[in-house]
Design a protein around this motif. Structure first.
Motif, PDB file in Angstrom:
ATOM      1  N   VAL A   1     -16.756  14.519 -12.297  1.00  0.00           N
ATOM      2  CA  VAL A   1     -16.453  13.197 -12.844  1.00  0.00           C
ATOM      3  C   VAL A   1     -15.083  13.261 -13.504  1.00  0.00           C
ATOM      4  CG1 VAL A   1     -17.151  11.443 -14.510  1.00  0.00           C
ATOM      5  CG2 VAL A   1     -18.896  12.721 -13.269  1.00  0.00           C
ATOM      6  N   LEU A   2     -14.212  12.291 -13.174  1.00  0.00           N
ATOM      7  CA  LEU A   2     -12.920  12.182 -13.841  1.00  0.00           C
ATOM      8  C   LEU A   2     -13.073  11.258 -15.049  1.00  0.00           C
ATOM      9  CD1 LEU A   2     -10.513  11.672 -10.814  1.00  0.00           C
ATOM     10  CD2 LEU A   2     -10.588  13.638 -12.337  1.00  0.00           C
ATOM     11  N   PRO A   3     -12.575  11.663 -16.205  1.00  0.00           N
ATOM     12  CA  PRO A   3     -12.665  10.784 -17.374  1.00  0.00           C
ATOM     13  C   PRO A   3     -11.650   9.643 -17.293  1.00  0.00           C
ATOM     14  CG  PRO A   3     -11.480  12.772 -17.929  1.00  0.00           C
ATOM     15  CD  PRO A   3     -11.952  12.936 -16.508  1.00  0.00           C
ATOM     16  N   GLY A   4     -11.921   8.583 -17.996  1.00  0.00           N
ATOM     17  CA  GLY A   4     -10.962   7.483 -18.095  1.00  0.00           C
ATOM     18  C   GLY A   4     -10.736   6.755 -16.781  1.00  0.00           C
ATOM     19  N   VAL A   5      -9.560   6.203 -16.637  1.00  0.00           N
ATOM     20  CA  VAL A   5      -9.163   5.474 -15.435  1.00  0.00           C
ATOM     21  C   VAL A   5      -8.179   6.340 -14.658  1.00  0.00           C
ATOM     22  CG1 VAL A   5      -7.988   3.402 -14.596  1.00  0.00           C
ATOM     23  CG2 VAL A   5      -9.457   3.268 -16.615  1.00  0.00           C
ATOM     24  N   THR A   6      -8.394   6.459 -13.360  1.00  0.00           N
ATOM     25  CA  THR A   6      -7.513   7.272 -12.529  1.00  0.00           C
ATOM     26  C   THR A   6      -6.738   6.373 -11.580  1.00  0.00           C
ATOM     27  OG1 THR A   6      -9.093   9.093 -12.611  1.00  0.00           O
ATOM     28  CG2 THR A   6      -7.412   9.172 -10.873  1.00  0.00           C
ATOM     29  N   PRO A   7      -5.406   6.350 -11.664  1.00  0.00           N
ATOM     30  CA  PRO A   7      -4.635   5.560 -10.703  1.00  0.00           C
ATOM     31  C   PRO A   7      -4.823   6.107  -9.291  1.00  0.00           C
ATOM     32  CG  PRO A   7      -3.185   6.642 -12.306  1.00  0.00           C
ATOM     33  CD  PRO A   7      -4.574   7.057 -12.617  1.00  0.00           C
ATOM     34  N   HIS A   8      -4.879   5.202  -8.339  1.00  0.00           N
ATOM     35  CA  HIS A   8      -5.010   5.572  -6.923  1.00  0.00           C
ATOM     36  C   HIS A   8      -3.950   4.778  -6.165  1.00  0.00           C
ATOM     37  CE1 HIS A   8      -7.963   6.779  -3.536  1.00  0.00           C
ATOM     38  NE2 HIS A   8      -6.732   6.683  -3.068  1.00  0.00           N
ATOM     39  N   LEU A   9      -2.903   5.461  -5.712  1.00  0.00           N
ATOM     40  CA  LEU A   9      -1.754   4.814  -5.103  1.00  0.00           C
ATOM     41  C   LEU A   9      -1.866   4.813  -3.586  1.00  0.00           C
ATOM     42  CD1 LEU A   9       1.079   6.560  -7.177  1.00  0.00           C
ATOM     43  CD2 LEU A   9      -0.216   4.481  -7.741  1.00  0.00           C
ATOM     44  N   THR A  10      -1.477   3.703  -2.973  1.00  0.00           N
ATOM     45  CA  THR A  10      -1.326   3.638  -1.527  1.00  0.00           C
ATOM     46  C   THR A  10       0.157   3.763  -1.228  1.00  0.00           C
ATOM     47  OG1 THR A  10      -3.277   2.266  -1.243  1.00  0.00           O
ATOM     48  CG2 THR A  10      -1.638   2.193   0.518  1.00  0.00           C
ATOM     49  N   ILE A  11       0.478   4.681  -0.315  1.00  0.00           N
ATOM     50  CA  ILE A  11       1.867   4.966   0.017  1.00  0.00           C
ATOM     51  C   ILE A  11       2.152   4.428   1.418  1.00  0.00           C
ATOM     52  CG2 ILE A  11       3.614   6.766   0.255  1.00  0.00           C
ATOM     53  CD1 ILE A  11       2.447   6.561  -2.606  1.00  0.00           C
ATOM     54  N   ALA A  12       3.172   3.598   1.530  1.00  0.00           N
ATOM     55  CA  ALA A  12       3.528   2.953   2.806  1.00  0.00           C
ATOM     56  C   ALA A  12       4.219   3.918   3.753  1.00  0.00           C
ATOM     57  CB  ALA A  12       4.433   1.748   2.537  1.00  0.00           C
ATOM     58  N   ASP A  13       4.259   3.515   5.005  1.00  0.00           N
ATOM     59  CA  ASP A  13       5.087   4.153   6.043  1.00  0.00           C
ATOM     60  C   ASP A  13       4.743   5.614   6.328  1.00  0.00           C
ATOM     61  OD1 ASP A  13       6.498   1.713   6.235  1.00  0.00           O
ATOM     62  OD2 ASP A  13       7.811   2.329   4.582  1.00  0.00           O
ATOM     63  N   GLY A  14       3.479   6.014   6.104  1.00  0.00           N
ATOM     64  CA  GLY A  14       3.084   7.378   6.415  1.00  0.00           C
ATOM     65  C   GLY A  14       3.757   8.431   5.565  1.00  0.00           C
ATOM     66  N   LYS A  15       4.127   8.093   4.319  1.00  0.00           N
ATOM     67  CA  LYS A  15       4.904   9.000   3.481  1.00  0.00           C
ATOM     68  C   LYS A  15       4.118   9.593   2.315  1.00  0.00           C
ATOM     69  CE  LYS A  15       9.264   7.121   4.825  1.00  0.00           C
ATOM     70  NZ  LYS A  15      10.646   7.265   4.561  1.00  0.00           N
ATOM     71  N   ALA A  16       2.787   9.640   2.428  1.00  0.00           N
ATOM     72  CA  ALA A  16       1.996  10.211   1.332  1.00  0.00           C
ATOM     73  C   ALA A  16       2.352  11.680   1.091  1.00  0.00           C
ATOM     74  CB  ALA A  16       0.501  10.052   1.589  1.00  0.00           C
ATOM     75  N   ALA A  17       2.593  12.446   2.150  1.00  0.00           N
ATOM     76  CA  ALA A  17       2.985  13.849   1.972  1.00  0.00           C
ATOM     77  C   ALA A  17       4.320  13.939   1.238  1.00  0.00           C
ATOM     78  CB  ALA A  17       3.055  14.564   3.320  1.00  0.00           C
ATOM     79  N   ASP A  18       5.242  13.027   1.548  1.00  0.00           N
ATOM     80  CA  ASP A  18       6.526  12.990   0.838  1.00  0.00           C
ATOM     81  C   ASP A  18       6.311  12.634  -0.631  1.00  0.00           C
ATOM     82  OD1 ASP A  18       7.788  13.524   3.262  1.00  0.00           O
ATOM     83  OD2 ASP A  18       8.358  11.431   3.605  1.00  0.00           O
ATOM     84  N   ALA A  19       5.379  11.725  -0.895  1.00  0.00           N
ATOM     85  CA  ALA A  19       5.084  11.336  -2.275  1.00  0.00           C
ATOM     86  C   ALA A  19       4.533  12.523  -3.055  1.00  0.00           C
ATOM     87  CB  ALA A  19       4.102  10.165  -2.310  1.00  0.00           C
ATOM     88  N   ILE A  20       3.647  13.294  -2.437  1.00  0.00           N
ATOM     89  CA  ILE A  20       3.113  14.482  -3.108  1.00  0.00           C
ATOM     90  C   ILE A  20       4.248  15.436  -3.456  1.00  0.00           C
ATOM     91  CG2 ILE A  20       1.676  16.537  -2.815  1.00  0.00           C
ATOM     92  CD1 ILE A  20      -0.222  14.707  -1.113  1.00  0.00           C
ATOM     93  N   ALA A  21       5.150  15.657  -2.517  1.00  0.00           N
ATOM     94  CA  ALA A  21       6.294  16.550  -2.779  1.00  0.00           C
ATOM     95  C   ALA A  21       7.163  15.996  -3.911  1.00  0.00           C
ATOM     96  CB  ALA A  21       7.114  16.736  -1.502  1.00  0.00           C
TER      97      ALA A  21
END
Length: 137
Positions: free
Chosen positions: A7-27
């Motif tokens: 269980v995660l406490p509090g509120v956890t942001p969950h972002l949607t990343i456009a253009d197939g760039k989620a791996a770039d966002a992680i980096a």
């Protein structure tokens, strides 16, 4: 293995990343905010991230690539009206690292009238982040 569910406490942001760039966002979040990747789950063909869980400043951050087929074919909407805040021990150190990683300055960091050092940045994926900490002398 524990029988206790995770269980995660509090509120956890969950972002949607456009253009197939989620791996770039992680980096980027790793370089800019010292994020630690906890998990990454790819879709069946292995090209898009269905779910990733990061830790930033001891808090959870989840993200995924946009899946237009799950939204009636609609493109990803631009992020709007949300700011992700980091309250840290040394706002300037965190600020400088984020800017060096490629964040754009939205509201310059400075000592603010309410008694904090504070500024806002926009990450390369359109999400706004604020960084705050103790006043600098």
């Amino acid at each position: 293995m524990s029988d206790t569910p995770f269980v995660l406490p509090g509120v956890t942001p969950h972002l949607t990343i456009a253009d197939g760039k989620a791996a770039d966002a992680i980096a980027f979040y790793t370089a800019a905010f010292g994020a630690t990747e906890q998990s990454r789950h790819l879709e069946e063909d292995g090209t898009r991230i269905m779910h990733a869980h990061l830790t930033v400043n001891d808090g959870g951050l989840m993200l995924n690539d946009h899946f237009p087929e799950m939204c009636g074919g609609a493109p990803a909407e631009k992020p709007a009206a949300v700011t992700l805040h980091l309250e840290v021990d040394d706002a300037d150190r965190w600020w400088d690292r984020a800017v060096a990683a490629g964040a754009a300055i939205r509201f310059p960091i400075d000592n603010q009238f309410w008694g904090a050092r504070y500024g806002q940045l926009t990450d390369p994926f359109g999400h706004v982040w604020s960084i705050g900490g103790p006043i600098r002398g």
